[in-house]
Design a protein around this motif. Structure first.
Motif, PDB file in Angstrom:
ATOM      1  N   VAL A 198       2.529  14.404   8.162  1.00 35.24           N
ATOM      2  CA  VAL A 198       1.086  14.648   8.278  1.00 35.24           C
ATOM      3  C   VAL A 198       0.739  14.830   9.753  1.00 35.24           C
ATOM      4  CG1 VAL A 198       0.495  13.345   6.196  1.00 35.24           C
ATOM      5  CG2 VAL A 198       0.593  12.169   8.414  1.00 35.24           C
ATOM      6  N   PRO A 199      -0.394  15.490  10.044  1.00 29.08           N
ATOM      7  CA  PRO A 199      -0.806  15.626  11.444  1.00 29.08           C
ATOM      8  C   PRO A 199      -0.901  14.254  12.114  1.00 29.08           C
ATOM      9  CG  PRO A 199      -2.146  17.026  10.043  1.00 29.08           C
ATOM     10  CD  PRO A 199      -1.326  16.177   9.128  1.00 29.08           C
ATOM     11  N   THR A 200      -0.286  14.145  13.282  1.00 28.79           N
ATOM     12  CA  THR A 200      -0.244  12.879  14.002  1.00 28.79           C
ATOM     13  C   THR A 200      -0.823  13.077  15.388  1.00 28.79           C
ATOM     14  OG1 THR A 200       1.719  12.203  12.759  1.00 28.79           O
ATOM     15  CG2 THR A 200       1.251  11.016  14.812  1.00 28.79           C
ATOM     16  N   PHE A 201      -1.975  12.457  15.619  1.00 30.42           N
ATOM     17  CA  PHE A 201      -2.731  12.647  16.855  1.00 30.42           C
ATOM     18  C   PHE A 201      -2.446  11.505  17.825  1.00 30.42           C
ATOM     19  CE2 PHE A 201      -5.117  14.479  13.307  1.00 30.42           C
ATOM     20  CZ  PHE A 201      -5.216  15.803  13.728  1.00 30.42           C
ATOM     21  N   LEU A 202      -2.229  11.848  19.085  1.00 30.68           N
ATOM     22  CA  LEU A 202      -1.877  10.885  20.120  1.00 30.68           C
ATOM     23  C   LEU A 202      -2.896  10.966  21.250  1.00 30.68           C
ATOM     24  CD1 LEU A 202       1.875  11.977  20.267  1.00 30.68           C
ATOM     25  CD2 LEU A 202       0.968  10.061  18.941  1.00 30.68           C
ATOM     26  N   VAL A 203      -3.567   9.849  21.533  1.00 28.69           N
ATOM     27  CA  VAL A 203      -4.592   9.843  22.576  1.00 28.69           C
ATOM     28  C   VAL A 203      -4.339   8.667  23.530  1.00 28.69           C
ATOM     29  CG1 VAL A 203      -7.049   9.885  23.107  1.00 28.69           C
ATOM     30  CG2 VAL A 203      -6.237  10.783  20.913  1.00 28.69           C
ATOM     31  N   PRO A 204      -3.646   8.910  24.644  1.00 26.67           N
ATOM     32  CA  PRO A 204      -3.422   7.842  25.627  1.00 26.67           C
ATOM     33  C   PRO A 204      -4.746   7.268  26.116  1.00 26.67           C
ATOM     34  CG  PRO A 204      -2.015   9.738  26.089  1.00 26.67           C
ATOM     35  CD  PRO A 204      -3.005  10.177  25.046  1.00 26.67           C
ATOM     36  N   ALA A 205      -4.761   5.964  26.352  1.00 25.43           N
ATOM     37  CA  ALA A 205      -6.002   5.308  26.752  1.00 25.43           C
ATOM     38  C   ALA A 205      -6.452   5.714  28.149  1.00 25.43           C
ATOM     39  CB  ALA A 205      -5.846   3.795  26.677  1.00 25.43           C
ATOM     40  N   THR A 206      -5.520   5.806  29.073  1.00 25.60           N
ATOM     41  CA  THR A 206      -5.876   6.107  30.462  1.00 25.60           C
ATOM     42  C   THR A 206      -4.942   7.161  31.044  1.00 25.60           C
ATOM     43  OG1 THR A 206      -4.431   4.413  31.397  1.00 25.60           O
ATOM     44  CG2 THR A 206      -6.667   3.730  30.810  1.00 25.60           C
ATOM     45  N   GLN A 207      -5.322   7.629  32.220  1.00 26.80           N
ATOM     46  CA  GLN A 207      -4.498   8.610  32.908  1.00 26.80           C
ATOM     47  C   GLN A 207      -3.111   8.033  33.227  1.00 26.80           C
ATOM     48  OE1 GLN A 207      -4.938  12.131  36.211  1.00 26.80           O
ATOM     49  NE2 GLN A 207      -6.575  10.641  36.064  1.00 26.80           N
ATOM     50  N   CYS A 224       0.821  -1.214   0.000  1.00 26.46           N
ATOM     51  CA  CYS A 224       0.000   0.000   0.000  1.00 26.46           C
ATOM     52  C   CYS A 224       0.855   1.264   0.000  1.00 26.46           C
ATOM     53  CB  CYS A 224      -0.932  -0.008   1.209  1.00 26.46           C
ATOM     54  SG  CYS A 224      -2.019  -1.436   1.299  1.00 26.46           S
ATOM     55  N   LYS A 225       2.096   1.138  -0.404  1.00 26.19           N
ATOM     56  CA  LYS A 225       3.031   2.267  -0.310  1.00 26.19           C
ATOM     57  C   LYS A 225       2.652   3.452  -1.190  1.00 26.19           C
ATOM     58  CE  LYS A 225       6.183   0.204  -3.705  1.00 26.19           C
ATOM     59  NZ  LYS A 225       7.569  -0.295  -3.926  1.00 26.19           N
ATOM     60  N   ASP A 226       1.753   3.259  -2.145  1.00 27.40           N
ATOM     61  CA  ASP A 226       1.317   4.360  -3.008  1.00 27.40           C
ATOM     62  C   ASP A 226       0.081   5.082  -2.461  1.00 27.40           C
ATOM     63  OD1 ASP A 226       3.351   3.817  -4.836  1.00 27.40           O
ATOM     64  OD2 ASP A 226       2.120   2.360  -5.918  1.00 27.40           O
ATOM     65  N   VAL A 227      -0.409   4.641  -1.306  1.00 31.97           N
ATOM     66  CA  VAL A 227      -1.597   5.279  -0.712  1.00 31.97           C
ATOM     67  C   VAL A 227      -1.178   6.519   0.066  1.00 31.97           C
ATOM     68  CG1 VAL A 227      -3.509   5.006   0.890  1.00 31.97           C
ATOM     69  CG2 VAL A 227      -2.816   3.073  -0.549  1.00 31.97           C
ATOM     70  N   LYS A 228      -1.545   7.679  -0.437  1.00 33.88           N
ATOM     71  CA  LYS A 228      -1.223   8.936   0.233  1.00 33.88           C
ATOM     72  C   LYS A 228      -2.223   9.160   1.367  1.00 33.88           C
ATOM     73  CE  LYS A 228      -0.060  13.750  -0.793  1.00 33.88           C
ATOM     74  NZ  LYS A 228      -0.590  14.264   0.480  1.00 33.88           N
ATOM     75  N   ILE A 229      -1.734   9.585   2.512  1.00 31.74           N
ATOM     76  CA  ILE A 229      -2.600   9.750   3.678  1.00 31.74           C
ATOM     77  C   ILE A 229      -2.644  11.205   4.119  1.00 31.74           C
ATOM     78  CG2 ILE A 229      -2.141   7.384   4.411  1.00 31.74           C
ATOM     79  CD1 ILE A 229      -0.341   8.527   6.611  1.00 31.74           C
ATOM     80  N   ASP A 230      -3.677  11.541   4.899  1.00 28.60           N
ATOM     81  CA  ASP A 230      -3.854  12.908   5.408  1.00 28.60           C
ATOM     82  C   ASP A 230      -3.510  13.036   6.881  1.00 28.60           C
ATOM     83  OD1 ASP A 230      -5.066  14.022   2.942  1.00 28.60           O
ATOM     84  OD2 ASP A 230      -6.701  12.635   3.415  1.00 28.60           O
ATOM     85  N   ARG A 231      -3.554  11.918   7.602  1.00 30.58           N
ATOM     86  CA  ARG A 231      -3.343  11.983   9.048  1.00 30.58           C
ATOM     87  C   ARG A 231      -3.036  10.605   9.611  1.00 30.58           C
ATOM     88  NH1 ARG A 231      -8.540  13.032  12.389  1.00 30.58           N
ATOM     89  NH2 ARG A 231      -8.391  15.139  11.563  1.00 30.58           N
ATOM     90  N   VAL A 232      -2.546  10.616  10.870  1.00 28.02           N
ATOM     91  CA  VAL A 232      -2.293   9.385  11.610  1.00 28.02           C
ATOM     92  C   VAL A 232      -2.894   9.549  12.996  1.00 28.02           C
ATOM     93  CG1 VAL A 232      -0.487   8.049  12.798  1.00 28.02           C
ATOM     94  CG2 VAL A 232      -0.245   8.603  10.367  1.00 28.02           C
ATOM     95  N   TYR A 233      -3.499   8.461  13.496  1.00 27.67           N
ATOM     96  CA  TYR A 233      -4.126   8.474  14.816  1.00 27.67           C
ATOM     97  C   TYR A 233      -3.590   7.294  15.617  1.00 27.67           C
ATOM     98  CZ  TYR A 233      -7.913   8.678  18.322  1.00 27.67           C
ATOM     99  OH  TYR A 233      -8.635   8.776  19.479  1.00 27.67           O
ATOM    100  N   ILE A 234      -3.001   7.582  16.773  1.00 27.98           N
ATOM    101  CA  ILE A 234      -2.485   6.541  17.656  1.00 27.98           C
ATOM    102  C   ILE A 234      -3.226   6.654  18.983  1.00 27.98           C
ATOM    103  CG2 ILE A 234      -0.450   5.603  18.827  1.00 27.98           C
ATOM    104  CD1 ILE A 234       1.258   6.803  16.601  1.00 27.98           C
ATOM    105  N   GLY A 235      -4.056   5.645  19.276  1.00 22.78           N
ATOM    106  CA  GLY A 235      -4.851   5.662  20.496  1.00 22.78           C
ATOM    107  C   GLY A 235      -5.835   4.519  20.509  1.00 22.78           C
ATOM    108  N   SER A 236      -6.819   4.573  21.395  1.00 26.48           N
ATOM    109  CA  SER A 236      -7.922   3.617  21.569  1.00 26.48           C
ATOM    110  C   SER A 236      -7.547   2.450  22.462  1.00 26.48           C
ATOM    111  CB  SER A 236      -8.438   3.090  20.222  1.00 26.48           C
ATOM    112  OG  SER A 236      -7.648   2.003  19.772  1.00 26.48           O
ATOM    113  N   CYS A 237      -8.564   1.588  22.754  1.00 25.33           N
ATOM    114  CA  CYS A 237      -8.320   0.405  23.579  1.00 25.33           C
ATOM    115  C   CYS A 237      -7.373  -0.556  22.880  1.00 25.33           C
ATOM    116  CB  CYS A 237      -9.629  -0.299  23.910  1.00 25.33           C
ATOM    117  SG  CYS A 237     -10.644  -0.742  22.475  1.00 25.33           S
TER     118      CYS A 237
END
Length: 508
Positions: free
Chosen positions: A399-408, A362-375
């Motif tokens: 690209v914008p890279t969003f980070l959402v830790p699961a817990t405190q 899938c190396k030719d798939v251009k992306i807009d963002r990355v999301y790292i988080g969830s259960c």
């Protein structure tokens, strides 16, 4: 290559190689063919002649080998044994609910049991607001208020409340994502039955327990009785052997399995994971493996408890527990085998978790963002893995890279634990140097979409590489969004290039 993984299946219920009438009889039996020769009429029943007379005191009951799932359900239904297809009343050890389904479950409980009814056990109910928390949406906030009022009324022991939405750290009781918090707070124990009003409750099966998601109606009944009527599922066995390559994570393993059997391949079946690879996984990685069994239609996922499990639980729970293990003669509907050493990093392309592909394809798939988080991908080890890729590259994200830790607790780990090989740098420092967004307040974040002001929600059609567990249309917010499910390794590598990227580009 992933396609070179060994995948085989065998049925233990009826095996064509068995010459006897019963596949489970420990005694030799005559063949069906010879029986037909001797008894030309219709066979009503066939009984093996008794060889020797045995006294009742030494005979005992004839028992069939059971799987882990069957053993747990037998124990909690006070039965000596159960079989797939049996309907049994099961005693519940823990019931979890959250802000999305909790109010509905409470409403059903009060309607059916009375406005002044008390829950069956205030110490076995765990209530964790986590889905729609950091939002100005009044209805979402009202849901948490309903939970709070109910917990005060019922004197619920385990309510992880949040009142100050401006600063989550001002709420010492607040945890975050329910599935990760359940483990961290010691509510997951081997041999028990844990139910939750969330499909990914199956995550807790990593601890050697029966854990599954239920609906609001069932939850309302459990609130009043502590029991639930369940059909015993047959078990699929997944044997994963081989040394885990440095560029793979448990997310790759479960994507391989779902791609192999499809999103309907385990419908109302238990998925049992064993093998040397599984034994080598940490608890958080085992949680990832069990987390996505529901994406294959599974009723529950389960991994045998071992020293890794016991070490994790030490200091987290004082409740005694009794682990169970599958019998040697347990019956499996089918068995799959994988040589993990031959697997490659994977993604699930839109719009289904079983739309499996190699990341490098899938190396030719251009992306807009990355999301790292969830259960699935927001645990401490998930952020450590992402930081490892950023550290190895020395580059900034494209690209914008969003980070959402699961817990405190995960949030604190991100800011305090040094990343191995970094010279003492924490994940947060590495993320900042790589140009990622500042780690957000712990919650389910944008995984389910949520209100329009949810952090990192896709409010327009974009292409996202995400460590979440579902990529159906509408997940993460926009019905025309394109979500590629991936491990934290692959997500981080993709952030650095702006395209879906095999993490070996930076890890080798």
């Amino acid at each position: 290559m992933a396609s070179s993984a060994i995948a085989s299946s065998s049925t233990a219920f009826i095996n064509k190689k068995d010459v006897g009438l019963s596949a489970f009889s420990p005694q030799p039996s005559f063949s069906v063919l010879s029986a037909r020769k001797r008894i030309p009429k219709k066979i009503v029943s066939v009984m093996t002649p008794q060889q020797t007379e045995r006294k009742p005191a030494t005979t005992g009951s004839v028992k069939t080998g059971m799987t882990m799932t069957e053993k747990i359900l037998a124990k909690n239904s006070d039965k000596p044994e159960v079989s797939p297809g049996d309907n049994v009343w099961v005693n519940v050890d823990v019931l979890m609910t959250h802000d999305v389904c909790g109010p509905g479950s409470i409403g059903i409980f009060k309607k059916e049991f009375g406005q002044n009814a008390k829950v069956w056990d205030r110490e076995k109910l765990v209530i964790i607001p986590d889905h729609y928390i950091f939002t100005a949406d009044e209805r979402a906030n009202r849901n948490v208020d309903i939970l709070r009022d109910f917990c005060t009324e019922q004197n619920i022991k385990y309510f992880y409340d949040i009142k100050d939405l401006g600063n989550f750290r001002a709420n010492p009781d607040y945890k975050g994502v329910c599935h990760v918090a359940l483990a961290q707070e010691g509510h997951c124990r081997p041999g028990e039955v844990l139910l939750g009003t969330d499909s990914h409750t199956c995550t807790a099966g990593a601890f050697g327990q029966f854990a599954t998601g239920i609906g609001n109606t069932d939850a309302g009944f459990v609130l009043g009785t502590g029991k639930i009527l369940l059909k015993v599922p047959p078990t699929l066995r997944f044997v994963m052997d081989g040394e885990m390559p440095d560029y793979l994570l448990a997310k790759d393993l479960i994507l391989q399995i779902i791609g192999e059997i499809s999103v309907a391949g385990a419908t109302y079946k238990a998925m049992e994971f064993v093998g040397t690879t599984v034994e080598s996984l940490t608890m958080e990685e085992r949680m990832t493996l069990c987390n996505m069994v529901v994406e294959a239609g599974g009723k529950n996922g389960v991994i045998p408890a071992d020293k890794t499990t016991y070490d994790y639980l030490e200091g987290r729970t004082s409740v005694p527990y009794e682990p169970v293990y599958s019998d040697e003669g347990a019956r499996y509907l089918k068995e799959y085998r994988f040589d993990v050493s031959k697997l490659e990093p994977l993604v699930a392309k839109p719009h289904s978790p079983d739309n499996r592909a190699l990341a490098r394809e899938c190396k030719d798939v251009k992306i807009d963002r990355v999301y790292i988080g969830s259960c699935t991908g927001g645990k401490t080890e998930d952020f450590m893995a992402a930081a490892k890729v950023f550290l190895a590259s020395g580059k900034k994200v494209k690209v914008p890279t969003f980070l959402v830790p699961a817990t405190q607790k995960v949030w604190m780990d991100v800011y305090s634990l040094p990343v191995p090989g970094s010279g003492g740098k924490t994940c947060s420092q590495i993320f900042e140097e790589a140009g990622c967004d500042t780690p957000a307040s712990p919650s389910c974040g944008a995984c389910l979409g949520g209100p329009k002001d949810t952090y990192a929600r896709m409010n327009e059609a974009q292409v996202c590489v995400s460590t979440t567990n579902r990529n159906f249309p509408g997940r993460m917010g926009h019905k025309e969004g394109q979500i590629y499910l991936a491990s934290p390794y692959t997500a981080a590598a993709s952030a650095l290039t702006g395209y879906v990227t095999d993490p070996r580009e930076f890890l080798q």
